[in-house]
Design an enzyme around this catalytic site. Structure first.
Site, mmCIF file in Angstrom:
data_model
loop_
_atom_site.group_PDB
_atom_site.id
_atom_site.type_symbol
_atom_site.label_atom_id
_atom_site.label_comp_id
_atom_site.label_asym_id
_atom_site.label_seq_id
_atom_site.Cartn_x
_atom_site.Cartn_y
_atom_site.Cartn_z
ATOM 1 N N GLU A 163 0.865 -1.174 0.000
ATOM 2 C CA GLU A 163 0.000 0.000 0.000
ATOM 3 C C GLU A 163 0.901 1.224 0.000
ATOM 4 O OE1 GLU A 163 -3.133 0.202 2.981
ATOM 5 O OE2 GLU A 163 -2.723 2.325 3.277
ATOM 6 N N GLU A 168 -1.935 11.386 3.887
ATOM 7 C CA GLU A 168 -3.068 11.282 4.797
ATOM 8 C C GLU A 168 -2.816 12.243 5.948
ATOM 9 O OE1 GLU A 168 -3.547 7.298 6.275
ATOM 10 O OE2 GLU A 168 -1.409 6.985 6.496
#
Length: 796
Positions: A163, A168
């Site tokens: 990933e 974020e």
């Protein structure tokens, strides 16, 4: 954006994807030029659905479409929709809006809505530059993200296939964003590495910024507004039933797709509070993807580790004279008992942790055993998690060190425990080692595991013995953590069967060193031929230049063969111009176990199976040999496997007391602090009287562990159930690492019904059958009783 395959809480959970590193000074710009290959400028009136999909709901689903975990596995509170009110285009910008509003589906009721857009199935790419210009919302519990997942899970479930978190952010900490990679093995043995970027004062996430990652073979670089703040090039991927890792740069050598979303709540930034503004909006000006224009992508260079002695800084727990980083190996100091989450661990010596949040109740004493002093953990209530009971000591670890954990252990009855080394709360409980599972017996045995410390030096790392999920007491002694040299791989060493029973290592030619031939030896003989494995195809390929003399061979040594056992050798093969090869098994002393077999070849891959019986003495160092010949042409091989197919004794009914004639003997139960329930045997059936279901499916559960299920065997799970109030109930079969072999949601009501499911085991494993009776569709349901009876797990 972290994604989990099962629920995790408390001391076993990774809460943060970053380590708080400050932004690095930007490097001098090079001459790299990028060419735009895909973009969305959001110039249309509506979201372009030829480019974007909408993920909807709140539950993480398995490959079979069945629900696995709520909150997308992260305890998120939002329900994603595909409605215009949650995602729309306005003034040339995409708006993802989170709203405080209640909605319900067949799996539950949710207090917030939002949106999640992906390009899965519509756009994906390997390598390049991925960029987004965005303005993000501020507020406790808001979690906007721009990230990537693999189009196909080529290397296994999350996070073995990787990933990439491009950006974020924490709504409660608007002065920073995080960039992270997730990799390693399938959860819970996943790893992550990342850093934060800190904005200048007054210039936070609520201002327009450009977030980007540049991805090349063996390297990832993160940027904010064109400033490089992080470079990563050290990672790995390891699948189930493998002897070693996939060849670098796996898993970041495959197509990934894009994701944008705005989550509400979850482990990353916690739940919202009264100050969180709604609606909250994430605005995106554009998303752009580039490919290199003026040069080739860099060549991947596999990370190299050294065994230099780690020098720990002042303030660290320095190793003792014999190199042990564990203090008080003989338990002469008092063991600190921690039963409250606000209670601090003793930073130097041993701690026994049993938090009520996870249902663990027990005590610890020190006993004499096998000539040493052992910590003896007595367990009254097993709890719902491996970490419901923990024996913990902080140790100091240096970045780049290779460490070995060794301990002696026994148990009151056969059971498994989980052991790991990781960070504390300031490190987000990051895992430095794999979460090793060890099967204990009533006899004292020695166990060990090794790991590389790939993270920054941690002076308060945690050695954890996680011994929940069973009431069988555990004894642990002679614990050592020490830096050690990395063992060189011996390709000729004996090779125990892998988890799926395969006796051939790297038979898929995609593991080990970057040539993908680890564990194999190729000898061109007199042919002067070549042996390669294509980076994309991952097949062994032999190309010959015909010469007279000894033919070329491909050999794997160390194959374990047992006298009198039956075996099947299986592989795929094809050829150009060459008509046949030979394959056989020999002993190191020249004995022939499987005489060379002639195998006809065609231009298409065909699967060849060769059964044989080992008629001679056991040989743990036998040799599998492919004779490739010396004719002109090429041969390709793949999926080489060797299985012991000798029938073994299997318990046809491993679950005990399924009729509850002996009360709750062999059964365990758990009631989380947020639930109210009583579990007892009534009229030779299990009755679960529920006053409040709690907030999680596992807040109330009935379970039986210790079920050894065997590879290749199909099992039938059958039970009767009813409920005075109609509701859903989740039924799982899973191991101590939460790997699920069965996951079903059934509807139960006042009428008693019989339910039946089948599962086929891909590997032999110690598992447990669980009935999850916590939060469900329509909760809270009010007081009700669930009755379970006539439970069986039997071979088909």
């Amino acid at each position: 954006m972290k994604k989990w395959v099962a629920l995790a809480l408390g001391t076993g959970l990774v809460l943060s994807a970053a380590q708080g590193a400050s932004a690095e000074k930007p490097e001098k710009k090079d001459n790299t030029k990028w060419k735009l290959v895909w973009a969305d400028e959001f110039s249309k009136k509506e979201i372009d659905q030829t480019k974007w999909n909408f993920d909807t709901g709140n539950w993480l689903l398995g490959k079979d479409g069945n629900p696995v975990a709520p909150g997308w596995g992260n305890n998120e509170k939002q329900f994603y929709t595909d409605k215009n009110k949650n995602a729309f285009v306005k003034d040339g910008k995409l708006v993802i809006r989170a709203q405080k509003e209640q909605t319900t589906d067949e799996l539950g009721t949710y207090d917030y809505t939002s949106a999640k857009l992906t390009t899965k199935g519509k756009f994906n790419q390997t390598y390049g530059r991925y960029e987004m210009r965005a303005k993000l919302p501020i507020g406790k519990g808001l979690w906007p993200a721009f990230w990537m997942l693999p189009e196909d899970d080529r290397y296994g479930g999350w996070a073995a296939s990787g990933e990439i978190d491009i950006m974020e952010s924490w709504g409660s900490q608007p002065d920073k964003v995080a960039g992270t990679i997730h990799y390693g093995e399938t959860w819970p043995n996943n790893k992550y590495t990342g850093k934060d970027y800190h904005f200048a004062e007054g210039n936070g996430i609520d201002k327009w910024h450009t977030y980007a990652v540049e991805w090349e073979p063996g390297e990832l670089r993160w940027y904010v507004d064109g400033k490089l703040y992080q470079t990563q090039n050290d990672w790995y991927a390891k699948g189930l039933n493998q002897a070693t890792k996939f060849s670098y740069p796996a898993p970041f050598d495959q197509n990934f797709y894009l994701i944008m979303n705005l989550a509400v709540g979850g482990w990353f930034d916690g739940d919202v509070d009264a100050t969180t503004p709604f609606p909250a909006e994430m605005e995106v000006d554009y998303v752009r993807v580039f490919d290199l224009q003026n040069r080739d992508y860099r060549k991947a260079v596999e990370p190299v580790y050294t065994d230099e002695e780690i020098v720990l800084p002042d303030g660290a727990k320095q190793p003792s004279e014999d190199g042990n980083l564990v203090y008080d190996q003989d338990y002469t100091e008092p063991i600190t008992t921690v039963t409250n989450g606000s209670q601090a661990l003793d930073p130097t010596y041993w701690n026994y942790v049993a938090l009520p949040d996870f249902g663990g109740v027990g005590t610890v004493d020190v006993i004499e055993q096998a000539g040493s002093r052992f910590a003896d953990i007595s367990i009254t209530q097993a709890g719902s998690q491996p970490y419901s009971h923990q024996l913990i000591q902080n140790v100091s670890l240096g970045k780049g060190g290779h460490y070995k954990v060794t301990f002696d252990a026994s148990a009151d009855s056969a059971r498994s425990i989980a052991v790991k080394v990781g960070g504390g709360p300031d490190r987000g409980y990051a895992k430095y080692s794999d979460e090793g599972s060890f099967d204990l017996t009533t006899d004292v045995q020695t166990y060990s595991m090794t790991f590389d410390m790939a993270e920054d030096t941690d002076l308060a790392a945690r050695l954890e013995f996680n011994v929940g999920l069973s009431t069988a007491g555990v004894q642990i002694g002679n614990v050592r953590v020490e830096q050690t040299e990395r063992a060189a791989l011996d390709p000729n060493a004996t090779k125990p069967a892998l988890g799926d029973g395969n006796l051939v290592y790297n038979g898929t030619f995609d593991q080990g060193a970057m040539d993908r031939l680890t564990y194999w030896q190729f000898d061109p003989g007199a042919t002067k031929g070549t042996a390669t494995v294509d980076e994309k195809l991952r097949h062994f390929k032999f190309v010959t230049n015909p010469k007279k003399g000894e033919p070329a061979t491909l050999v794997q040594n160390g194959i374990q063969l047992t006298e009198g056992h039956d075996y099947v050798l299986r592989f795929k093969a094809r050829a150009e111009r060459i008509k046949a090869l030979q394959v056989g098994l020999n002993g190191a002393d020249g004995n022939t176990y499987l005489p060379l077999q002639d195998v006809a070849l065609t231009r298409e891959f065909e699967t060849i199976e060769i059964p044989f019986t080992m008629g001679q003495a056991t040989d743990l160092l036998s040799q599998l040999q492919f004779v490739l010949g010396s004719a002109k042409g090429s041969i390709e091989l793949d999926d080489v496997k060797l299985f012991d197919v000798t029938p073994i004794a299997i318990d046809p009914s491993p679950l005990k007391n399924g009729s509850f004639t002996d009360g709750l003997t062999h059964w365990g139960s758990y009631v989380h602090f947020d639930a109210q329930a009583a579990v007892e045997a009534v009229n030779e059936a299990a009755q679960i009287s529920i006053g409040q279901e709690g907030q999680e499916p596992w807040s109330v559960l009935l379970e039986q562990g210790g079920l050894e299920l065997h590879q290749g065997q199909t099992y039938v799970v059958r039970f009767d159930a009813s409920s005075t109030v109609a509701r859903n109930m989740e039924v799982t079969v899973e191991n101590a690492a939460y790997t699920r072999y069965l996951s079903q949601i059934v509807q139960v009501g006042p009428e008693t019904k019989t339910y039946e499911f089948e599962l086929t085991m891909g590997q032999t494993d110690m598992t447990g059958l669980k009935f999850l009776l916590g939060r469900t569709d329509g909760s809270p349901l009010g007081a009700h009783d669930v009755t379970i009876d006539n439970v069986s797990v039997t071979t088909k």
